[in-house]
Design a protein around this motif. Structure first.
Motif, PDB file in Angstrom:
ATOM      1  N   LEU A 169      -3.742  10.042   5.334  1.00 14.47           N
ATOM      2  CA  LEU A 169      -4.615  10.951   4.592  1.00 14.47           C
ATOM      3  C   LEU A 169      -6.061  10.521   4.703  1.00 14.47           C
ATOM      4  O   LEU A 169      -6.351   9.338   4.866  1.00 14.47           O
ATOM      5  CB  LEU A 169      -4.223  10.955   3.108  1.00 14.47           C
ATOM      6  CG  LEU A 169      -2.848  11.491   2.738  1.00 14.47           C
ATOM      7  CD1 LEU A 169      -2.629  11.304   1.254  1.00 14.47           C
ATOM      8  CD2 LEU A 169      -2.707  12.939   3.120  1.00 14.47           C
TER       9      LEU A 169
ATOM     10  N   ARG B 170       6.456  10.708   5.621  1.00 12.07           N
ATOM     11  CA  ARG B 170       7.644   9.873   5.790  1.00 12.07           C
ATOM     12  C   ARG B 170       8.357  10.234   7.088  1.00 12.07           C
ATOM     13  O   ARG B 170       8.877   9.353   7.787  1.00 12.07           O
ATOM     14  CB  ARG B 170       8.619  10.038   4.625  1.00 12.07           C
ATOM     15  CG  ARG B 170       8.113   9.670   3.248  1.00 12.07           C
ATOM     16  CD  ARG B 170       7.500   8.309   3.174  1.00 12.07           C
ATOM     17  NE  ARG B 170       7.336   7.841   1.810  1.00 12.07           N
ATOM     18  CZ  ARG B 170       6.368   8.207   0.972  1.00 12.07           C
ATOM     19  NH1 ARG B 170       5.441   9.063   1.354  1.00 12.07           N
ATOM     20  NH2 ARG B 170       6.298   7.694  -0.241  1.00 12.07           N
TER      21      ARG B 170
ATOM     22  N   VAL C 275       3.698  17.070   1.598  1.00 12.26           N
ATOM     23  CA  VAL C 275       2.895  16.189   2.457  1.00 12.26           C
ATOM     24  C   VAL C 275       3.508  14.790   2.503  1.00 12.26           C
ATOM     25  O   VAL C 275       3.564  14.146   3.551  1.00 12.26           O
ATOM     26  CB  VAL C 275       1.422  16.150   1.977  1.00 12.26           C
ATOM     27  CG1 VAL C 275       0.621  15.135   2.765  1.00 12.26           C
ATOM     28  CG2 VAL C 275       0.787  17.511   2.086  1.00 12.26           C
ATOM     29  N   ASN C 276       4.011  14.323   1.351  1.00 15.09           N
ATOM     30  CA  ASN C 276       4.711  13.036   1.317  1.00 15.09           C
ATOM     31  C   ASN C 276       5.876  13.036   2.302  1.00 15.09           C
ATOM     32  O   ASN C 276       6.069  12.088   3.054  1.00 15.09           O
ATOM     33  CB  ASN C 276       5.278  12.786  -0.083  1.00 15.09           C
ATOM     34  CG  ASN C 276       4.240  12.268  -1.035  1.00 15.09           C
ATOM     35  OD1 ASN C 276       3.343  11.543  -0.637  1.00 15.09           O
ATOM     36  ND2 ASN C 276       4.351  12.649  -2.281  1.00 15.09           N
ATOM     37  N   CYS C 277       6.676  14.123   2.250  1.00 15.71           N
ATOM     38  CA  CYS C 277       7.844  14.195   3.127  1.00 15.71           C
ATOM     39  C   CYS C 277       7.408  14.216   4.592  1.00 15.71           C
ATOM     40  O   CYS C 277       8.034  13.595   5.447  1.00 15.71           O
ATOM     41  CB  CYS C 277       8.658  15.446   2.821  1.00 15.71           C
ATOM     42  SG  CYS C 277       9.254  15.482   1.148  1.00 15.71           S
TER      43      CYS C 277
ATOM     44  N   PRO D 196      -9.529  12.921  -5.107  1.00 16.35           N
ATOM     45  CA  PRO D 196      -8.312  13.673  -5.372  1.00 16.35           C
ATOM     46  C   PRO D 196      -8.374  15.073  -4.765  1.00 16.35           C
ATOM     47  O   PRO D 196      -9.449  15.644  -4.618  1.00 16.35           O
ATOM     48  CB  PRO D 196      -8.280  13.741  -6.902  1.00 16.35           C
ATOM     49  CG  PRO D 196      -9.701  13.647  -7.311  1.00 16.35           C
ATOM     50  CD  PRO D 196     -10.365  12.772  -6.309  1.00 16.35           C
ATOM     51  N   HIS D 197      -7.209  15.592  -4.430  1.00 14.50           N
ATOM     52  CA  HIS D 197      -7.172  16.900  -3.771  1.00 14.50           C
ATOM     53  C   HIS D 197      -7.320  18.031  -4.789  1.00 14.50           C
ATOM     54  O   HIS D 197      -7.322  17.809  -5.994  1.00 14.50           O
ATOM     55  CB  HIS D 197      -5.873  17.028  -2.978  1.00 14.50           C
ATOM     56  CG  HIS D 197      -4.646  16.804  -3.778  1.00 14.50           C
ATOM     57  ND1 HIS D 197      -4.330  17.570  -4.869  1.00 14.50           N
ATOM     58  CD2 HIS D 197      -3.648  15.891  -3.671  1.00 14.50           C
ATOM     59  CE1 HIS D 197      -3.192  17.153  -5.378  1.00 14.50           C
ATOM     60  NE2 HIS D 197      -2.760  16.125  -4.681  1.00 14.50           N
TER      61      HIS D 197
ATOM     62  N   MET E  89      -8.587   9.574   2.714  1.00 15.78           N
ATOM     63  CA  MET E  89      -8.628   9.187   1.303  1.00 15.78           C
ATOM     64  C   MET E  89      -9.995   9.454   0.677  1.00 15.78           C
ATOM     65  O   MET E  89     -10.104   9.543  -0.538  1.00 15.78           O
ATOM     66  CB  MET E  89      -8.264   7.708   1.143  1.00 15.78           C
ATOM     67  CG  MET E  89      -6.807   7.403   1.449  1.00 15.78           C
ATOM     68  SD  MET E  89      -5.633   8.545   0.714  1.00 15.78           S
ATOM     69  CE  MET E  89      -5.762   8.135  -1.004  1.00 15.78           C
TER      70      MET E  89
ATOM     71  N   HIS F 145       0.853  -1.184   0.000  1.00 13.07           N
ATOM     72  CA  HIS F 145       0.000   0.000   0.000  1.00 13.07           C
ATOM     73  C   HIS F 145       0.890   1.235   0.000  1.00 13.07           C
ATOM     74  O   HIS F 145       2.037   1.189   0.423  1.00 13.07           O
ATOM     75  CB  HIS F 145      -0.946   0.022   1.200  1.00 13.07           C
ATOM     76  CG  HIS F 145      -0.245   0.272   2.495  1.00 13.07           C
ATOM     77  ND1 HIS F 145       0.470  -0.712   3.144  1.00 13.07           N
ATOM     78  CD2 HIS F 145      -0.085   1.384   3.238  1.00 13.07           C
ATOM     79  CE1 HIS F 145       1.022  -0.215   4.232  1.00 13.07           C
ATOM     80  NE2 HIS F 145       0.706   1.057   4.316  1.00 13.07           N
ATOM     81  N   ASN F 146       0.337   2.330  -0.469  1.00 12.21           N
ATOM     82  CA  ASN F 146       1.078   3.585  -0.508  1.00 12.21           C
ATOM     83  C   ASN F 146       1.318   4.058   0.917  1.00 12.21           C
ATOM     84  O   ASN F 146       0.363   4.225   1.678  1.00 12.21           O
ATOM     85  CB  ASN F 146       0.253   4.609  -1.289  1.00 12.21           C
ATOM     86  CG  ASN F 146       1.065   5.820  -1.679  1.00 12.21           C
ATOM     87  OD1 ASN F 146       2.064   6.128  -1.038  1.00 12.21           O
ATOM     88  ND2 ASN F 146       0.643   6.496  -2.712  1.00 12.21           N
ATOM     89  N   PRO F 147       2.586   4.270   1.325  1.00 13.41           N
ATOM     90  CA  PRO F 147       2.842   4.627   2.726  1.00 13.41           C
ATOM     91  C   PRO F 147       2.192   5.941   3.167  1.00 13.41           C
ATOM     92  O   PRO F 147       2.073   6.195   4.361  1.00 13.41           O
ATOM     93  CB  PRO F 147       4.373   4.724   2.791  1.00 13.41           C
ATOM     94  CG  PRO F 147       4.859   4.685   1.402  1.00 13.41           C
ATOM     95  CD  PRO F 147       3.805   4.078   0.560  1.00 13.41           C
ATOM     96  N   VAL F 148       1.763   6.766   2.214  1.00 14.83           N
ATOM     97  CA  VAL F 148       1.161   8.041   2.602  1.00 14.83           C
ATOM     98  C   VAL F 148      -0.331   7.871   2.930  1.00 14.83           C
ATOM     99  O   VAL F 148      -0.906   8.648   3.675  1.00 14.83           O
ATOM    100  CB  VAL F 148       1.393   9.103   1.493  1.00 14.83           C
ATOM    101  CG1 VAL F 148       0.609   8.807   0.257  1.00 14.83           C
ATOM    102  CG2 VAL F 148       1.108  10.496   1.973  1.00 14.83           C
ATOM    103  N   GLU F 149      -0.946   6.806   2.427  1.00  7.28           N
ATOM    104  CA  GLU F 149      -2.397   6.674   2.549  1.00  7.28           C
ATOM    105  C   GLU F 149      -2.920   6.593   3.979  1.00  7.28           C
ATOM    106  O   GLU F 149      -3.936   7.208   4.279  1.00  7.28           O
ATOM    107  CB  GLU F 149      -2.900   5.497   1.713  1.00  7.28           C
ATOM    108  CG  GLU F 149      -3.019   5.885   0.256  1.00  7.28           C
ATOM    109  CD  GLU F 149      -3.516   4.787  -0.644  1.00  7.28           C
ATOM    110  OE1 GLU F 149      -3.990   3.766  -0.133  1.00  7.28           O
ATOM    111  OE2 GLU F 149      -3.430   4.963  -1.863  1.00  7.28           O
TER     112      GLU F 149
ATOM    113  N   GLY G 172       1.656  18.632  -2.453  1.00  7.88           N
ATOM    114  CA  GLY G 172       1.508  17.197  -2.220  1.00  7.88           C
ATOM    115  C   GLY G 172       2.841  16.535  -1.916  1.00  7.88           C
ATOM    116  O   GLY G 172       2.930  15.630  -1.083  1.00  7.88           O
ATOM    117  N   THR G 173       3.900  17.011  -2.579  1.00 10.08           N
ATOM    118  CA  THR G 173       5.237  16.467  -2.329  1.00 10.08           C
ATOM    119  C   THR G 173       5.681  16.744  -0.897  1.00 10.08           C
ATOM    120  O   THR G 173       6.264  15.883  -0.246  1.00 10.08           O
ATOM    121  CB  THR G 173       6.225  17.098  -3.331  1.00 10.08           C
ATOM    122  OG1 THR G 173       5.708  16.923  -4.640  1.00 10.08           O
ATOM    123  CG2 THR G 173       7.584  16.477  -3.246  1.00 10.08           C
TER     124      THR G 173
END
Lengths: 72, 299
Positions: free
Chosen positions: B24, B48, B43-45, B30-31, B26, B17-21, B40-41
């Protein structure tokens, strides 16, 4: 045998191309096909090169792609 | 572009699964962020960093103001609050004071934190409130149509300066250092790994921490200035950014097309608001001073 894999949620993609540009092993390229919103999602062209580093997942602003390593 | 199918040529393991999900909501995807936007990038960081720091997610709160970046609070599946314009830091201060166990993250944009909320920012930094401020800087007021913001560099074309911006702009890292922040760093959305590590560091640090993240705004900033799309801006960041840890923040001014100095500029120890409060109250009241009880730990 590839070390890792990428998974793409095509419908969430907005075609920004970050994953294609910054993939260190050039696994992806932008597809000419459209998703239902009219964007070009990435397509896997050399799956065997994927190291599963998840850099595509860190770059993707739309949370549409991620990479992972295969369990050994 | 050479393929016409979107087939994935192998099996994806079922447990992947996507580690960001997990971080969020879900159902809200979509945002609303534009294609090529870097929020969004970041938010990924952030996710993590939360994963790697093994933070207790029940003790993390995200506070945002208004703007494109202000939407992060709505998308994060954490305790989060979307405040009024510019008041993210006052709200976060109240949250931290009433429940000091919480790790309060202020996640907002440059317009919200430095224009209408500028005063709150400098005073929270002066007090050294234990807040983690992440400012996504896209150099314009993106949600309202690309007007000149306090961070817009000179010569840039904006909605309110069609012949070029002539006002001097804020240098956010210098402002944060001068106001008294304990930790000041700047990264761009190109530096994802460094940004995630920086965010992890501020979760462990006490006091007022500030990270500025430069992010592309292809729809309003880059389009008006003929700077291409989000990807072109990412390549531009890659080309012109120089990592210089400990650089003097006064020399890290941002310009339209000049060098972007990134890195960790300030990492210092200063007594934070709670320590100062406790010290002063113990000194003047002695035994009569009792620590306030946090009564909402179960709720």
């Amino acid at each position: 045998m590839a070390k890792g894999f990428v998974s793409i949620t095509v419908e969430r993609c907005k075609g920004c191309g970050f994953c294609v540009e910054f993939c260190p092993t050039h696994v992806l390229c932008l597809s000419s096909a459209f998703n239902s919103k009219g964007y070009h999602p990435p397509n896997i062209v050399s799956a065997e090169k994927c190291s599963g580093c998840d850099l595509c997942g860190m770059y993707c602003p739309d949370f549409a792609i991620f990479g992972a390593r295969y369990a050994r | 572009m050479n393929e016409t199918t979107l087939e994935i040529p192998y099996e994806i393991p079922a447990d992947a699964h996507n580690p960001v999900e997990p971080f969020l909501r879900m159902d809200r995807m979509p945002h609303i962020w534009c294609p090529g936007c870097g929020i969004g990038t970041t938010v990924n960081c952030f996710t993590r960093a939360l994963l790697d720091s093994k933070a207790d997610l029940d003790k993390v709160a995200v506070v945002s103001g208004i703007g494109c970046t202000g939407r992060v609070a709505g998308y994060a599946r954490l305790d989060s609050f979307h405040t009024t314009h510019g008041r993210a830091i006052p709200f976060a201060t109240g949250l931290k004071l009433s429940n000091p166990e919480l790790q309060v993250v202020v996640y907002s944009g440059d317009g919200d934190l430095f224009a209408i909320g500028g005063n709150h920012f400098i005073h929270a930094a002066r007090r050294n409130m234990d807040l983690k401020v992440i400012c996504v800087n896209n150099l314009t007021y993106a949600m309202t149509g690309g007007q000149t913001a306090p961070t817009t560099p000179s010569k840039v074309i904006s909605a309110t300066n069609p012949y070029g911006v002539f006002e001097p702009s804020f240098n956010l890292v210098a402002l944060a250092e001068a106001a008294g922040a304990s930790y000041v760093a700047r990264w761009t959305t190109y530096h994802v790994k460094q940004l995630a590590r920086s965010m992890e560091e501020i979760f462990k640090k006490k006091g007022f921490c500030f990270i500025e993240v430069l992010s592309p705004c292809p729809t309003l900033y880059q389009r008006r200035n003929k700077m291409g799309d989000g990807l072109d801006t990412m390549k531009f960041y890659k080309e012109v950014s120089k990592v210089r840890h400990g650089a003097r923040t006064s020399e890290c001014e941002l310009t339209k097309s000049g060098e972007i100095v990134v890195g960790k500029f300030v990492d210092r120890e200063r007594p934070d608001y709670f320590e100062l409060l406790r010290a002063q109250m113990t000194e003047s009241l002695g035994d009569r001073y009792a620590e306030p009880e946090v009564s909402c730990s179960e709720c």
